[in-house]
Design a protein around this motif. Sequence first.
Motif, PDB file in Angstrom:
ATOM      1  N   TYR A 119       2.474  14.279   8.911  1.00 32.08           N
ATOM      2  CA  TYR A 119       2.587  13.331   9.995  1.00 32.08           C
ATOM      3  C   TYR A 119       2.355  11.945   9.395  1.00 32.08           C
ATOM      4  CZ  TYR A 119       1.694  16.779  13.690  1.00 32.08           C
ATOM      5  OH  TYR A 119       1.839  17.825  14.496  1.00 32.08           O
ATOM      6  N   ALA A 120       1.710  11.694   8.077  1.00 34.21           N
ATOM      7  CA  ALA A 120       1.359  10.566   7.489  1.00 34.21           C
ATOM      8  C   ALA A 120       2.610   9.644   7.478  1.00 34.21           C
ATOM      9  CB  ALA A 120       0.742  10.577   6.328  1.00 34.21           C
ATOM     10  N   ASP A 121       3.642  10.232   6.942  1.00 30.45           N
ATOM     11  CA  ASP A 121       5.141   9.660   6.483  1.00 30.45           C
ATOM     12  C   ASP A 121       5.626   9.342   7.821  1.00 30.45           C
ATOM     13  OD1 ASP A 121       5.279  10.165   3.414  1.00 30.45           O
ATOM     14  OD2 ASP A 121       4.673  12.030   4.406  1.00 30.45           O
ATOM     15  N   LEU A 122       5.713  10.006   8.991  1.00 29.42           N
ATOM     16  CA  LEU A 122       6.460   9.805  10.133  1.00 29.42           C
ATOM     17  C   LEU A 122       5.595   8.797  10.799  1.00 29.42           C
ATOM     18  CD1 LEU A 122       7.100  13.764  11.295  1.00 29.42           C
ATOM     19  CD2 LEU A 122       8.289  12.077   9.874  1.00 29.42           C
ATOM     20  N   ARG A 169       2.290   9.861  -5.491  1.00 27.44           N
ATOM     21  CA  ARG A 169       2.731  10.892  -4.934  1.00 27.44           C
ATOM     22  C   ARG A 169       3.879  11.117  -4.671  1.00 27.44           C
ATOM     23  NH1 ARG A 169      -2.253   9.766  -0.688  1.00 27.44           N
ATOM     24  NH2 ARG A 169      -3.895  10.128  -1.782  1.00 27.44           N
ATOM     25  N   ASN A 170       4.477  12.226  -4.255  1.00 25.70           N
ATOM     26  CA  ASN A 170       5.917  12.501  -3.802  1.00 25.70           C
ATOM     27  C   ASN A 170       6.034  11.780  -2.426  1.00 25.70           C
ATOM     28  OD1 ASN A 170       8.458  13.458  -3.935  1.00 25.70           O
ATOM     29  ND2 ASN A 170       7.793  15.339  -2.931  1.00 25.70           N
ATOM     30  N   TRP A 222      11.167   5.319  -0.469  1.00 25.62           N
ATOM     31  CA  TRP A 222      10.529   6.087   0.357  1.00 25.62           C
ATOM     32  C   TRP A 222      10.929   6.144   1.662  1.00 25.62           C
ATOM     33  CZ3 TRP A 222       7.850   4.406   4.357  1.00 25.62           C
ATOM     34  CH2 TRP A 222       7.079   5.294   5.253  1.00 25.62           C
ATOM     35  N   TYR A 223      11.160   4.773   2.310  1.00 28.34           N
ATOM     36  CA  TYR A 223      11.693   4.618   3.610  1.00 28.34           C
ATOM     37  C   TYR A 223      13.035   5.359   3.780  1.00 28.34           C
ATOM     38  CZ  TYR A 223      12.773   2.790   7.920  1.00 28.34           C
ATOM     39  OH  TYR A 223      13.048   2.522   9.476  1.00 28.34           O
ATOM     40  N   ALA A 224      13.934   5.001   2.560  1.00 28.05           N
ATOM     41  CA  ALA A 224      15.271   5.589   2.820  1.00 28.05           C
ATOM     42  C   ALA A 224      15.229   7.110   2.704  1.00 28.05           C
ATOM     43  CB  ALA A 224      15.977   5.077   1.480  1.00 28.05           C
ATOM     44  N   ARG A 225      14.244   7.563   2.023  1.00 23.24           N
ATOM     45  CA  ARG A 225      14.085   8.935   2.288  1.00 23.24           C
ATOM     46  C   ARG A 225      13.955   9.512   3.545  1.00 23.24           C
ATOM     47  NH1 ARG A 225      10.152  11.894  -1.419  1.00 23.24           N
ATOM     48  NH2 ARG A 225       9.130   9.946  -1.709  1.00 23.24           N
ATOM     49  N   VAL A 226      12.776   9.005   4.169  1.00 25.52           N
ATOM     50  CA  VAL A 226      12.553   9.621   5.643  1.00 25.52           C
ATOM     51  C   VAL A 226      13.615   9.060   6.526  1.00 25.52           C
ATOM     52  CG1 VAL A 226      10.787   9.306   7.412  1.00 25.52           C
ATOM     53  CG2 VAL A 226      10.100   9.007   5.030  1.00 25.52           C
ATOM     54  N   LYS A 227      14.217   7.917   6.412  1.00 27.64           N
ATOM     55  CA  LYS A 227      15.437   7.501   7.053  1.00 27.64           C
ATOM     56  C   LYS A 227      16.526   8.428   7.222  1.00 27.64           C
ATOM     57  CE  LYS A 227      18.048   3.021   7.871  1.00 27.64           C
ATOM     58  NZ  LYS A 227      17.997   1.619   7.029  1.00 27.64           N
ATOM     59  N   TYR A 234       0.792  -1.247  -0.083  1.00 24.08           N
ATOM     60  CA  TYR A 234      -0.097   0.138   0.134  1.00 24.08           C
ATOM     61  C   TYR A 234       0.744   1.202  -0.053  1.00 24.08           C
ATOM     62  CZ  TYR A 234      -3.743   3.100   1.122  1.00 24.08           C
ATOM     63  OH  TYR A 234      -4.578   4.253   1.069  1.00 24.08           O
ATOM     64  N   ILE A 235       1.978   1.135   0.846  1.00 23.22           N
ATOM     65  CA  ILE A 235       2.788   2.416   0.779  1.00 23.22           C
ATOM     66  C   ILE A 235       3.500   2.502  -0.697  1.00 23.22           C
ATOM     67  CG2 ILE A 235       5.090   3.228   1.551  1.00 23.22           C
ATOM     68  CD1 ILE A 235       4.518   1.738   4.090  1.00 23.22           C
ATOM     69  N   GLY A 236       3.810   1.418  -1.228  1.00 20.13           N
ATOM     70  CA  GLY A 236       4.274   1.493  -2.722  1.00 20.13           C
ATOM     71  C   GLY A 236       3.214   1.988  -3.590  1.00 20.13           C
ATOM     72  N   PHE A 237       2.031   1.701  -3.664  1.00 21.22           N
ATOM     73  CA  PHE A 237       1.053   2.389  -4.495  1.00 21.22           C
ATOM     74  C   PHE A 237       0.867   3.655  -4.072  1.00 21.22           C
ATOM     75  CE2 PHE A 237      -3.578   3.475  -4.090  1.00 21.22           C
ATOM     76  CZ  PHE A 237      -4.007   3.161  -5.475  1.00 21.22           C
TER      77      PHE A 237
END
Length: 230
Positions: free
Chosen positions: A169-172, A159-160, A198-203, A151-154
């Motif tokens: 807040y959704a990403d965090l 979206r960016n 995406w996770y690598a960007r947040v991480k 679902y995250i991948g979808f």
Amino acid sequence: MATFHHYPFCPQSRFIRLVLGEMGIAPATVEEKPWERSQSLLMINPAGHLPIFVEEQGLAVPGAAVIAEYLDETRGLGLDGRRLLPDHPADRVEVRRLMEWFLVKFFEEVSAYLVTEKIYKRFMKAELGGGPPDMAAIRAGRSNVRYHLQYIGFLIGKRNWLAGPDLTYADLAAAAHLSCVDYLGDVPWEEDETAKAWYARVKSRPSFRALLTDRVPGMAPAAHYEDLDF
């Protein structure tokens, strides 16, 4: 100074730690053991749940979603373009929907199973439910994480960031819960490269650094846990 009551491997606490980091708020911290529900913890939150944010004047704000809303109401306007809850009502709905997805649905289906069985039960007394992990619960968490990853991948395929063009807040919330599961080596990143990117960007964000230094006594993290280019 405000005070933040948390446990390093409580995924809900990790969400607020990321929020505080993004907002540039550095409260005093008190580490609690959520399975013990100490008298001091119950005094500030009768539900006995973490996290809890306590203002200097004594106002206790309990629960991840409530704290996030409170911090936006009291500090959000001063963040200019870094606000984590958008201005437009429809955009705010989407952020709140995804916050609930991860703080409630992902927690109940994935992170609560894995964190409780693999971490909490190592330190809990037998009369409080400690002991060997329930392998059926672990298998359920490992199975369920797969469709959440999809679902995250979808979402990121369209979206960016998860809820739209900007970090929210959704990403965090999503990254906080995944970070606990990732420490345990139970996220099958190879199954969705979009979610992994995406996770690598947040991480890689400065707010994430403190989470990457957390350690469970006697349990090393997965080999890639600290690797920003995993």
